[in-house]
Design an enzyme around this catalytic site. Structure first.
Site, short mmCIF file in Angstrom:
data_model
loop_
_atom_site.label_atom_id
_atom_site.label_comp_id
_atom_site.label_asym_id
_atom_site.label_seq_id
_atom_site.Cartn_x
_atom_site.Cartn_y
_atom_site.Cartn_z
N GLU A 1 -5.57 -8.38 0.52
CA GLU A 1 -6.27 -8.01 1.76
C GLU A 1 -7.71 -7.69 1.45
O GLU A 1 -8.00 -6.94 0.50
CB GLU A 1 -5.66 -6.75 2.42
CG GLU A 1 -4.40 -6.97 3.19
CD GLU A 1 -3.89 -5.70 3.85
OE1 GLU A 1 -4.70 -4.82 4.22
OE2 GLU A 1 -2.66 -5.58 3.98
N GLU B 1 0.80 -1.22 0.00
CA GLU B 1 0.00 0.00 0.00
C GLU B 1 0.83 1.28 0.00
O GLU B 1 0.84 2.04 0.99
CB GLU B 1 -0.96 0.01 1.20
CG GLU B 1 -1.92 -1.14 1.21
CD GLU B 1 -2.94 -1.08 2.36
OE1 GLU B 1 -2.88 -0.14 3.16
OE2 GLU B 1 -3.79 -1.97 2.43
O1 IFM Z 1 -4.39 -3.04 9.10
C1 IFM Z 1 -4.30 -2.51 7.82
C2 IFM Z 1 -3.15 -3.12 7.06
O2 IFM Z 1 -1.94 -2.94 7.71
C3 IFM Z 1 -3.03 -2.50 5.69
N1 IFM Z 1 -4.30 -2.51 5.00
C4 IFM Z 1 -5.46 -2.07 5.69
C5 IFM Z 1 -5.57 -2.76 7.04
C6 IFM Z 1 -6.83 -2.25 7.78
O3 IFM Z 1 -6.74 -0.89 7.98
#
Ligand code: IFM
Length: 457
Positions: free
Chosen positions: A359, A171
């Site tokens: 994710e 990210e």
């Molecule tokens: O916890 C985070 C993760 O580290 C990166 N993506 C989003 C998740 C939720 O906010």
């Protein structure tokens, strides 16, 4: 609720189901075995930065509970585990001496996965920059990109023979805009010039990292994990539509452009190019090396309207109203269709390789009652997003796997420990892990795989 076995029938037999975590969010043991502080250790020790002044000192104590946690992952029936490597354990000062004990920990982790027949998806950078690098300017300095390249080479030289895939960054939107422009994440900077430097040097570090991986293990699939925004304009008006395009270039194009097209978006360059650092002759070629895969992290859409304030800084947008009243406990709108719209839009605009949903998941904070965590809304969230993923596969998009965020409740950055995303509950007093209702459901789905004879559709 979708029956897990019925849902399983909609995925090809080699689709990977996994769970994901990140080093700083679960490991704890921040002073063990030669690790030195990261920017997140410093940030969480500063009053007013992290809810409740929570920090990562203990977190889920995963560093000391590695074998039990690997057993937990195996008990969920998944085929893959996505984790990140803590740079401050490997090269504690960012540059300089290598810490063998740090490498030993990830050796044990990867061997433990192999012994359990679980694929290892490593991320090299999930935000825990060695604090010492801030002395040179952190991500706003070109030297950090070169330090990242050496760190990558060190890690891959040691682990590359047993990894199934590696991502350079997690990210970049967060480590660039959220950390250097909006000031919410470490190092808490609020400055467009700093953010533009972090943008280019992060992209460059990604490219240098890809080269380092390929020098060590040319056949190791290398990619990047991005959290692109699916942007909906707040209205059909021409100004809002144009605001949506600017938002796309700023939030997505700043990374997808250089990485997948070898160029920054025109609108971004004409508005902010003069404040970017010098782009050296080979930079764009280094950044845009062909990738083997990419990861998408998706939670919620972004809705924007034009910001009419005279002189508003690019992308000059304001938030528009969510269309769905259903929100998770962190306040994010639930809107599964946006995942489909996002993948379609990105594939229309860029030529993208195989894709993993690296994710996806939801924040719901219910606790344990009589030994049970009834988190039906999380279960519904995950199953609805998986249904969209199955639709995408049917339409022909190369979706290869799905990682639930997260394996277990953990340190949710500026939100501290109050916001819980795990499919496994963690009691931070006792470190007891309890598989939630969503975790049991996910296990029933995941353990159907791999299957040799599945047909997508
Ligand atoms: O916890 C985070 C993760 O580290 C990166 N993506 C989003 C998740 C939720 O906010």
């Amino acid at each position: 609720m979708i029956d897990p076995k019925t849902l399983a029938d909609r995925f090809p037999g080699d689709f990977l189901f996994g769970v994901a975590t990140a080093s700083f969010q679960i490991e704890g043991a921040t002073k063990a075995d030669g690790r030195k502080p990261s920017i997140w250790d410093a940030f969480s020790n500063m009053p007013g930065r992290v809810h409740n002044r929570d920090n990562g000192d203990i977190a889920c104590d995963h560093y000391n509970r590695l074998d039990d946690d690997l057993d937990l992952i195996q008990s969920l029936g998944v085929q893959a585990y996505r984790f990140s490597i803590a740079w401050p354990r490997i090269i504690p000062e960012g540059t300089g001496p290598i810490n063998e004990k740090g490498l030993d920990f990830y050796d044990r982790l990867v061997d433990g996965l192999k012994a359990r027949n679980i694929k290892a998806f490593a991320t090299l950078y999930h935000w825990d920059l060695p604090l010492a690098l801030m002395g040179d300017g952190g991500w706003a300095a070109r030297s950090t990109a070169h330090a990242f390249q050496r760190y990558t080479k060190t890690v891959i030289n040691r682990l590359g023979d047993r990894l199934d895939a590696v991502a350079t960054f997690n990210e970049p939107w967060c480590s660039v805009w959220l950390s250097h422009l909006y000031g919410i994440h470490a190092p808490g900077e609020r400055n467009m010039d700093a953010a533009l430097h972090a943008m280019h040097y992060t992209n460059l570090a990604h490219g240098l990292g890809v080269s380092a991986v390929r020098e060590e293990y040319p056949n190791l699939p290398v990619g990047i994990v991005i959290n692109p925004m699916h942007i909906y304009a707040g209205s059909d008006s021409a100004v809002d539509q144009e605001a949506g395009e600017r938002a796309f270039d700023f939030h997505n194009g700043a990374f997808f452009g250089p990485i997948f097209k070898g160029e920054y978006p025109e609108r971004l360059l004409s508005a902010l190019g003069s404040r970017m650092p010098k782009v050296e002759a080979d930079d764009m070629a280094i950044i845009s090396q062909k990738l083997d895969w990419w990861g998408v992290n998706y939670y919620t859409p972004m809705r924007v309207s034009d910001d009419p304030t005279p002189g508003a800084e690019f992308p000059a947008t304001v938030s528009a109203k969510p269309v769905n009243d259903i929100k998770t406990d962190i306040g994010w709108e639930v809107f599964p269709e946006a995942l489909g719209d996002l993948i379609r839009t990105l594939n229309e605009r860029y030529s993208l390789p195989d894709c993993y949903i690296t994710e996806n998941g939801a924040c719901y904070n219910m606790g344990v009652e009589n030994g049970v965590v009834d988190d039906q809304p999380r279960l519904d969230y995950i199953s609805d997003h998986l249904a969209v993923t199955a639709d995408l596969i049917k339409e022909g998009y190369p979706m290869k796997g799905y990682f639930a965020w997260s394996l277990m409740d953990n340190f949710e950055w500026a939100e501290g420990y109050t916001m819980r995303f795990g499919i496994v509950h963690v009691d931070y007093e006792t470190q007891l892990r309890t598989i939630k209702k969503s975790g049991h459901w996910y296990k029933e789905l995941a353990e159907q795989f791999p299957k040799g004879n599945h047909k997508a559709g």
